[in-house]
Scaffold this motif. Structure first.
Motif, PDB file in Angstrom:
ATOM      1  N   ILE A 376      37.787  29.675  36.630  1.00 47.70           N
ATOM      2  CA  ILE A 376      38.875  30.560  36.208  1.00 47.70           C
ATOM      3  C   ILE A 376      40.151  29.767  35.912  1.00 47.70           C
ATOM      4  O   ILE A 376      40.857  30.030  34.927  1.00 47.70           O
ATOM      5  CB  ILE A 376      39.152  31.641  37.283  1.00 47.70           C
ATOM      6  CG1 ILE A 376      37.958  32.601  37.375  1.00 47.70           C
ATOM      7  CG2 ILE A 376      40.428  32.406  36.972  1.00 47.70           C
ATOM      8  CD1 ILE A 376      37.741  33.441  36.121  1.00 47.70           C
ATOM      9  N   SER A 377      40.455  28.763  36.740  1.00 46.79           N
ATOM     10  CA  SER A 377      41.642  27.939  36.497  1.00 46.79           C
ATOM     11  C   SER A 377      41.551  27.232  35.140  1.00 46.79           C
ATOM     12  O   SER A 377      42.527  27.168  34.386  1.00 46.79           O
ATOM     13  CB  SER A 377      41.796  26.883  37.603  1.00 46.79           C
ATOM     14  OG  SER A 377      42.004  27.485  38.855  1.00 46.79           O
ATOM     15  N   THR A 378      40.367  26.711  34.834  1.00 46.02           N
ATOM     16  CA  THR A 378      40.164  26.048  33.548  1.00 46.02           C
ATOM     17  C   THR A 378      40.300  27.039  32.399  1.00 46.02           C
ATOM     18  O   THR A 378      40.936  26.737  31.378  1.00 46.02           O
ATOM     19  CB  THR A 378      38.767  25.390  33.509  1.00 46.02           C
ATOM     20  OG1 THR A 378      38.651  24.471  34.594  1.00 46.02           O
ATOM     21  CG2 THR A 378      38.560  24.639  32.207  1.00 46.02           C
ATOM     22  N   ASP A 379      39.706  28.227  32.554  1.00 51.14           N
ATOM     23  CA  ASP A 379      39.796  29.254  31.513  1.00 51.14           C
ATOM     24  C   ASP A 379      41.244  29.614  31.203  1.00 51.14           C
ATOM     25  O   ASP A 379      41.650  29.703  30.044  1.00 51.14           O
ATOM     26  CB  ASP A 379      39.063  30.530  31.951  1.00 51.14           C
ATOM     27  CG  ASP A 379      37.558  30.348  31.999  1.00 51.14           C
ATOM     28  OD1 ASP A 379      37.064  29.346  31.461  1.00 51.14           O
ATOM     29  OD2 ASP A 379      36.880  31.220  32.579  1.00 51.14           O
ATOM     30  N   VAL A 380      42.019  29.832  32.274  1.00 51.42           N
ATOM     31  CA  VAL A 380      43.421  30.252  32.082  1.00 51.42           C
ATOM     32  C   VAL A 380      44.244  29.105  31.484  1.00 51.42           C
ATOM     33  O   VAL A 380      45.108  29.328  30.628  1.00 51.42           O
ATOM     34  CB  VAL A 380      44.027  30.739  33.419  1.00 51.42           C
ATOM     35  CG1 VAL A 380      45.504  31.081  33.244  1.00 51.42           C
ATOM     36  CG2 VAL A 380      43.262  31.953  33.934  1.00 51.42           C
ATOM     37  N   ALA A 381      43.950  27.876  31.905  1.00 49.53           N
ATOM     38  CA  ALA A 381      44.663  26.720  31.340  1.00 49.53           C
ATOM     39  C   ALA A 381      44.388  26.587  29.850  1.00 49.53           C
ATOM     40  O   ALA A 381      45.297  26.324  29.054  1.00 49.53           O
ATOM     41  CB  ALA A 381      44.256  25.442  32.079  1.00 49.53           C
ATOM     42  N   TRP A 382      43.123  26.761  29.460  1.00 48.46           N
ATOM     43  CA  TRP A 382      42.796  26.725  28.026  1.00 48.46           C
ATOM     44  C   TRP A 382      43.524  27.847  27.283  1.00 48.46           C
ATOM     45  O   TRP A 382      44.033  27.648  26.164  1.00 48.46           O
ATOM     46  CB  TRP A 382      41.290  26.875  27.829  1.00 48.46           C
ATOM     47  CG  TRP A 382      40.475  25.634  28.004  1.00 48.46           C
ATOM     48  CD1 TRP A 382      39.506  25.408  28.937  1.00 48.46           C
ATOM     49  CD2 TRP A 382      40.548  24.429  27.233  1.00 48.46           C
ATOM     50  NE1 TRP A 382      38.981  24.146  28.792  1.00 48.46           N
ATOM     51  CE2 TRP A 382      39.600  23.527  27.750  1.00 48.46           C
ATOM     52  CE3 TRP A 382      41.329  24.031  26.144  1.00 48.46           C
ATOM     53  CZ2 TRP A 382      39.401  22.243  27.230  1.00 48.46           C
ATOM     54  CZ3 TRP A 382      41.141  22.758  25.624  1.00 48.46           C
ATOM     55  CH2 TRP A 382      40.187  21.891  26.166  1.00 48.46           C
TER      56      TRP A 382
END
Length: 429
Positions: A376-382
């Motif tokens: 989720i952290s990666t998704d939101v960062a993207w």
């Protein structure tokens, strides 16, 4: 090399960090290839194919708007896929996700033109792009998190960077294919059928990637390691209730890196095509050289991280990106030589920062939430950092000049520096 804490007598069957690393690189390369093929087509193909009624600039901006849809869909794909994994297992989830990703990408190869099908052609691309985003969310396999947690204590920076090598590999493959077809065909042939081949290649690459990853995830040892390290798919709501603040911090930690990601890959191709003049193959060739430099810089980031710490490397790289953002207007306005310098230097800085961005973002989460938290952290960062980068950078730069792209990148740097400062206090490593 066996894992620490493996059951006695199982070391010879154990999956080593090296094997996991190979799976990570193959899997990530296939995903990035799909996305870079789409990104390059947003500049070279879709404005003419789908938006012939608009100017080249407006057609490209429309294509970049569609480009962003996958990043909007990605967190939803992650949440849905975590539910699928809890019920039917990781191998089932991964098969569905990669089949969907490959199917959406190869279907784009058969996209009709606006002149033949009208708005239907645009809506078809919109749906396929959303499908790509849902699939990317579902393709999270925990390999990178497993790699980070099982790597030797003094080699964590090295193993954290390995999965990131998929980005330059995927870009080089995509750019090389487009450069070959664009330089070998007439403009009419390329726009008619030549551009479709890279999208077909994506399906074959996805099949290879699927089997490479399934070989790992169906191994009982792999499942045992995930369970031992508590790398299980938690519910997204549970994650956000317990660690929502840390997920937000993690998403901003990688912002400078992710914003730079599309500013050196997709954006410069659009800027040069519209506002400057260099042959397409020449720009792509420069970017291929840049991607190779980025790969070297990613490896270097692993060496530096093991010596000075991952957060320290990301901090230093972010400061350098901030300095770089200030000279972007000068470089983009300095003709072919300046634009090539912008691409090469940008790729090097991207490698240094991107190499450690994934290793830092989960260090403040408890182990049982790291699997879902990393996704989720990666998704939101993207979504925050990269989804709209080509659209915003090109849109603002076309109106206010290249200084706008520099300021956009600088804002990402500021967010990263603040997140790193706040995140130091919450790290569990």
């Amino acid at each position: 090399m066996g894992h620490h804490g493996a059951p006695a007598g199982s070391a010879h069957d154990d999956i080593t960090p090296g094997e996991v690393a190979v799976g990570v690189i193959i899997g990530r390369s296939s995903e990035y290839f799909d996305f870079f093929v789409f990104g390059i087509a947003c500049v070279l193909v879709f404005p003419s194919l789908l938006f012939p009624f608009l100017s080249r600039l407006d057609g490209t901006l429309m294509a970049f708007a569609i480009f962003s849809l996958a990043f909007i869909a990605r967190p939803f794909g992650t949440a849905l896929s975590m539910a699928i994994q809890r019920r039917w297992g990781l191998a089932f989830k991964l098969t569905i996700a990669l089949f969907l990703l490959g199917s959406c990408t190869v279907s784009m190869a058969f996209l009709p033109s606006y002149e033949s099908q009208g708005a239907l052609a645009i809506w078809a691309l919109v749906l396929l792009r959303i499908g790509q985003g849902l699939a990317q969310g579902g393709s999270w396999d925990g390999l990178r998190t497993l790699l980070a947690l099982t790597a030797p204590e003094n080699r964590r920076g090295w193993y954290a960077m390995i999965g990131q090598l998929g980005a330059p590999v995927g870009f080089v493959l995509a750019a090389a294919l487009f450069a070959y077809f664009h330089s070998s065909l007439t403009e009419a042939e390329f726009l008619d059928w030549g551009w479709r081949y890279p999208f077909c290649v994506a399906f074959a690459i996805n099949v290879v990637a699927l089997f490479a990853r399934l070989r790992l995830v169906v191994d009982p040892t792999y499942a045992a390691r995930l369970e031992q390290l508590e790398l299980e798919p938690a519910r997204v709501r549970e994650l956000l209730d317990a660690e929502g603040g840390n997920v937000a911090i993690n998403s901003f930690v990688a912002l400078a890196s992710f914003a730079l990601f599309h500013l050196v890959t997709v954006f410069p191709l659009s800027w040069i095509m519209i506002f400057s003049y260099q042959p397409v193959a020449e720009v792509l060739s420069t970017q291929i050289v840049g991607a190779c430099c980025a790969a070297v810089a990613i490896v270097l980031s692993g060496v530096l991280a093991d010596r000075f710490g991952r957060a320290g490397v990301l901090l230093a790289a972010s400061v350098l990106i901030g300095v770089f953002s200030l000279v972007i207007p000068m470089l983009l306005g300095a003709g072919a030589a300046g634009q090539k310098t912008f691409i090469i230097v940008g790729f090097i800085l991207l490698g240094l920062s991107y190499g450690q961005s994934s290793g830092v973002v989960t260090s403040n989460l408890p182990k049982r939430l790291r699997y879902t938290g990393a996704a989720i952290s990666t998704d939101v960062a993207w979504l925050i950092g990269a989804a709209f980068a080509p659209l915003v950078a090109l849109g603002l730069s076309s109106r206010f000049g290249p200084v706008a792209a520099g300021l956009y990148l600088l804002s990402g740097v500021v967010c990263t520096l603040i997140a790193l400062w706040v995140g130091r206090a919450t790290s569990r490593e």
